[in-house]
Design a protein around this motif. Structure first.
Motif, PDB file in Angstrom:
ATOM      1  N   THR A  58       0.846  -1.192   0.000  1.00  0.00           N
ATOM      2  CA  THR A  58       0.000   0.000   0.000  1.00  0.00           C
ATOM      3  C   THR A  58       0.885   1.247   0.000  1.00  0.00           C
ATOM      4  O   THR A  58       2.073   1.174   0.350  1.00  0.00           O
ATOM      5  N   PRO A  59       0.330   2.405  -0.368  1.00  0.00           N
ATOM      6  CA  PRO A  59       1.141   3.633  -0.295  1.00  0.00           C
ATOM      7  C   PRO A  59       1.748   3.871   1.084  1.00  0.00           C
ATOM      8  O   PRO A  59       2.905   4.280   1.190  1.00  0.00           O
ATOM      9  N   GLU A  60       0.994   3.627   2.132  1.00  0.00           N
ATOM     10  CA  GLU A  60       1.530   3.831   3.473  1.00  0.00           C
ATOM     11  C   GLU A  60       2.655   2.844   3.781  1.00  0.00           C
ATOM     12  O   GLU A  60       3.668   3.202   4.391  1.00  0.00           O
ATOM     13  N   GLU A  61       2.485   1.599   3.364  1.00  0.00           N
ATOM     14  CA  GLU A  61       3.548   0.618   3.577  1.00  0.00           C
ATOM     15  C   GLU A  61       4.816   1.014   2.830  1.00  0.00           C
ATOM     16  O   GLU A  61       5.939   0.815   3.327  1.00  0.00           O
ATOM     17  N   ARG A  63       5.849   4.042   2.228  1.00  0.00           N
ATOM     18  CA  ARG A  63       6.490   5.095   3.033  1.00  0.00           C
ATOM     19  C   ARG A  63       7.184   4.496   4.250  1.00  0.00           C
ATOM     20  O   ARG A  63       8.280   4.938   4.634  1.00  0.00           O
ATOM     21  N   ILE A  64       6.557   3.497   4.861  1.00  0.00           N
ATOM     22  CA  ILE A  64       7.169   2.839   6.028  1.00  0.00           C
ATOM     23  C   ILE A  64       8.493   2.187   5.634  1.00  0.00           C
ATOM     24  O   ILE A  64       9.496   2.300   6.354  1.00  0.00           O
ATOM     25  N   ASP A  97       6.913  11.981  -1.826  1.00  0.00           N
ATOM     26  CA  ASP A  97       7.032  11.347  -0.513  1.00  0.00           C
ATOM     27  C   ASP A  97       8.459  10.850  -0.291  1.00  0.00           C
ATOM     28  O   ASP A  97       9.037  11.051   0.794  1.00  0.00           O
TER      29      ASP A  97
END
Length: 303
Positions: A58-61, A63-64, A97
């Protein structure tokens, strides 16, 4: 541009993203994979490329993973983030990002799923590049992504100053000579297909972005070091030992094969995220035998 921008030389593993058995992102294990590769002497790291299962996150993953990579590696070696998205708009957002997180360079892929025209390729890549101050490497892999970044596109990208390099993964090594004959040193070339890596270096690539380095980093570093020092006999010897495994990088199950090799060598796990499944049956047995044969016959190298 970042002070830690890549020199585009040496060995850059296309690092894997690690998952737990249930498919959850394993940040600690991912950081351990990255730091172990740096400890073994690689010159840079590509994160969230094909082997990093970019499109399974996912996009958040994503970034993580980028934040975890910066935290684990710092400025010990340059980090290059793969930009692999369905649309140009989402690629631009990811690019911004990544830059904000502190990633010093990008590797841009064609938009996933859709097969673009040369003009659409140009617009996609130039839009990504103009959204950032970071250096951008293009990833050309016609067998995997069904499109070749041809002269028509590259001609139009010449004025886009931060498009600086091409990861060349076409299976025909003549492509290196054709690119250098046409563009001189305008684009830095990196060998990107493991089983034509030494050919690429001989033909003008300045470095190697490698999948199987994740399992055998010391031998990968030694191969390129031998080449750079003019010890072609040593480079050929390592390359010939490595070749059965390097062929895995050209197969569609390369991610599963490389992760299985990492697991056998004690460097990671074979856990992948659906729709991928771990290797099974005869294919699994074949890869295990190949890795074990390589491990039991490792070449003598001087680090």
């Amino acid at each position: 541009m970042s002070l830690n921008a890549p020199s585009w030389t040496g060995v850059y593993p296309a690092a894997t993203t690690q998952f737990s058995p249930d498919g959850a992102l394993d940040v600690d294990a991912t950081q351990k994979v990255l730091t172990a590769l740096v400890d073994d002497g690689v010159d840079g790291l590509v994160v969230l490329g094909t082997c990093g299962e970019n499109n399974s996150l996912t996009p958040e993953e994503k970034r993580i993973v980028l934040k975890a990579a910066v935290e684990a590696v710092g400025t010990r070696v340059p980090l290059v983030a793969g930009v692999s998205e369905l649309t140009t708009a989402s690629a631009v957002q990811f690019t911004r990002d990544a830059e904000a997180i502190g990633i010093p360079a990008l590797m841009a892929l064609p938009a996933m799923v859709y097969v673009p025209t040369p003009e659409e390729l140009f617009v996609h890549f130039s839009t990504i590049a103009r959204a950032t101050s970071l250096p951008v490497m293009l990833y050309n892999n016609p067998p995997a992504y069904r499109v070749s970044i041809g002269f028509e596109t590259l001609d139009k990208l010449v004025p886009v100053e931060n498009v600086v390099a091409v990861k060349e993964s076409a299976p025909d090594p003549r492509r290196f000579t054709d690119l250098i004959n046409r563009y001189g040193d305008r684009y830095v070339l990196m060998a990107g297909l493991d089983d034509v890596a030494l050919e690429g270096l001989f033909l003008g690539a300045t470095g190697w972005i490698s999948g199987l380095t994740s399992a055998f980093p010391q031998e990968s570093v030694a191969l390129v070091k031998a080449f750079e020092q003019g010890d072609f006999e040593q480079a050929r010897a390592i390359y010939r030992w490595f070749m059965p495994l390097l062929h895995l990088d050209a197969e569609h199950d390369l991610v599963q094969s490389i992760k299985l090799a990492e697991q056998i060598m004690g460097r990671g796990t074979e856990h992948v995220r659906l729709p991928r499944l771990p290797l099974q049956g005869q294919r699994r047995a074949e890869v295990i035998q190949m890795v074990e044969n390589a491990a039991n016959n490792r070449p003598n190298i001087v680090r």
